[in-house]
Design a protein around this motif. Sequence first.
Motif, short mmCIF file in Angstrom:
data_model
loop_
_atom_site.label_atom_id
_atom_site.label_comp_id
_atom_site.label_asym_id
_atom_site.label_seq_id
_atom_site.Cartn_x
_atom_site.Cartn_y
_atom_site.Cartn_z
N THR A 131 38.76 63.74 110.14
CA THR A 131 39.99 63.45 109.40
C THR A 131 41.02 62.90 110.37
O THR A 131 41.47 63.62 111.27
N VAL A 132 41.36 61.62 110.21
CA VAL A 132 42.23 60.96 111.19
C VAL A 132 43.39 60.28 110.50
O VAL A 132 43.34 59.96 109.31
N SER A 133 44.44 60.06 111.28
CA SER A 133 45.58 59.26 110.82
C SER A 133 45.58 57.97 111.62
O SER A 133 45.66 58.00 112.86
N ALA A 134 45.44 56.86 110.93
CA ALA A 134 45.33 55.58 111.60
C ALA A 134 46.19 54.54 110.90
O ALA A 134 46.59 54.72 109.75
N SER A 135 46.47 53.46 111.59
CA SER A 135 47.31 52.41 111.03
C SER A 135 46.58 51.59 109.97
O SER A 135 47.21 50.97 109.12
N ALA A 136 45.25 51.61 110.03
CA ALA A 136 44.46 50.88 109.04
C ALA A 136 43.06 51.47 109.00
O ALA A 136 42.60 52.08 109.97
N THR A 145 40.18 50.41 109.53
CA THR A 145 39.25 49.50 110.17
C THR A 145 38.76 50.15 111.47
O THR A 145 39.32 51.15 111.92
N GLU A 146 37.76 49.55 112.06
CA GLU A 146 37.06 50.22 113.15
C GLU A 146 37.94 50.59 114.34
O GLU A 146 37.91 51.72 114.80
N VAL A 147 38.72 49.64 114.85
CA VAL A 147 39.47 49.89 116.08
C VAL A 147 40.50 51.02 115.93
O VAL A 147 40.50 51.97 116.70
N PRO A 148 41.42 50.97 114.96
CA PRO A 148 42.40 52.06 114.86
C PRO A 148 41.77 53.41 114.51
O PRO A 148 42.24 54.45 114.98
N VAL A 149 40.71 53.40 113.71
CA VAL A 149 40.06 54.67 113.36
C VAL A 149 39.37 55.26 114.57
O VAL A 149 39.46 56.46 114.85
N GLU A 150 38.65 54.43 115.35
CA GLU A 150 37.98 54.94 116.54
C GLU A 150 39.00 55.41 117.58
O GLU A 150 38.76 56.38 118.30
N THR A 151 40.13 54.73 117.65
CA THR A 151 41.20 55.16 118.56
C THR A 151 41.71 56.54 118.17
O THR A 151 41.89 57.42 119.02
N ALA A 152 41.91 56.75 116.87
CA ALA A 152 42.37 58.05 116.38
C ALA A 152 41.32 59.13 116.59
O ALA A 152 41.62 60.26 116.96
N ALA A 169 31.43 61.07 108.08
CA ALA A 169 32.21 60.59 106.95
C ALA A 169 33.67 60.82 107.27
O ALA A 169 34.18 61.94 107.23
N VAL A 170 34.36 59.76 107.65
CA VAL A 170 35.75 59.86 108.11
C VAL A 170 36.72 59.74 106.95
O VAL A 170 36.63 58.82 106.15
N VAL A 171 37.64 60.68 106.89
CA VAL A 171 38.73 60.62 105.91
C VAL A 171 39.95 60.06 106.63
O VAL A 171 40.44 60.67 107.59
N VAL A 172 40.43 58.92 106.21
CA VAL A 172 41.50 58.23 106.91
C VAL A 172 42.81 58.36 106.14
O VAL A 172 42.89 58.02 104.95
N ASN A 173 43.82 58.87 106.84
CA ASN A 173 45.18 58.90 106.29
C ASN A 173 45.95 57.74 106.91
O ASN A 173 46.18 57.70 108.12
N ILE A 174 46.30 56.78 106.09
CA ILE A 174 47.00 55.60 106.61
C ILE A 174 48.44 55.98 106.93
O ILE A 174 49.15 56.56 106.12
N VAL A 175 48.85 55.64 108.16
CA VAL A 175 50.22 55.96 108.60
C VAL A 175 50.99 54.67 108.83
O VAL A 175 50.42 53.59 108.94
#
Length: 277
Positions: free
Chosen positions: A200-205, A207-214, A271-277
């Motif tokens: 469960t991550v908070s990312a700007s989008a 997509t692969e790069v911001p999610v992997e960064t988070a 299975a990543v849950v992404v919270n867009i910030v």
Amino acid sequence: MKKLSTVIGTMAIMAMMVTPAFAANLDPGAITGATSKDVNGTTTQTDVYSATVAWGSMAFNYAFGTWNPTDHTWNGAGWSAADFDGAKDQVKITNDSSQPIDAAFAYTKDSAKGGATTGTFTKVDGNLNETGELTGVMALDLCATDATTGPAEETYLNLQGAPAANTTAGKVGAVTVSLTTSPYSSTTELAKILDTTVSTVSASANTEVPVETAMTALAQAAVTSGYTVTMASGAYTPIDATTGTWVGKFTVTNDNTPSNTKTDAADRTIAVVVNIV
């Protein structure tokens, strides 16, 4: 003459159809005692510590240089650079233990002939003085099961300062290696990164790069200070906008001992849950 008559009898074979009776669960009220029981187990492990310290010759020459009668100084003084060749100045530690160990290094000058000498240790050979990257405490990972050789790491002695004048070989100092047990290694640190930790991550989008960064930031928070988490190189499945599936590997590396590194043996599928910030 009488004629014999032959009578052939017949028998009717009757087949009986039997309907099997299937088992039925008992009414719970008719049962005394539990119908399930957890199976508990404990494990024991007897760890063995074994390490090998291999030394270079630790034989070096110091030239006082050429006397300058004008300004009354020695010109060109210093330790012979050729002696710091990666062999004479090397200390190599091999860990054949079932657990990780740490190695620390110290130089102590001899009270009689040490003069003004000091010693440091760097990750690369050559008498680099203080300009080389200092070794500090060396962290050696535990020895992998069935490994041909144990994890090994080298450090190199650097000498600064002039020893006491001495035309014959003599002791100017000593290097001491201190070996201690350690609860940390790249293997143990990698095991701390749970899929649930980074799912469960908070990312700007999404997509692969911001999610992997988070995800990396969360994984970094799970390991001990002194270890760095990165994504292993390779091609990964992009984060799917519908399923949020990520496929890839993490790598954990000791900051001071780059060879103390561990990468996931197999790809993780999270299975990543992404919270867009």
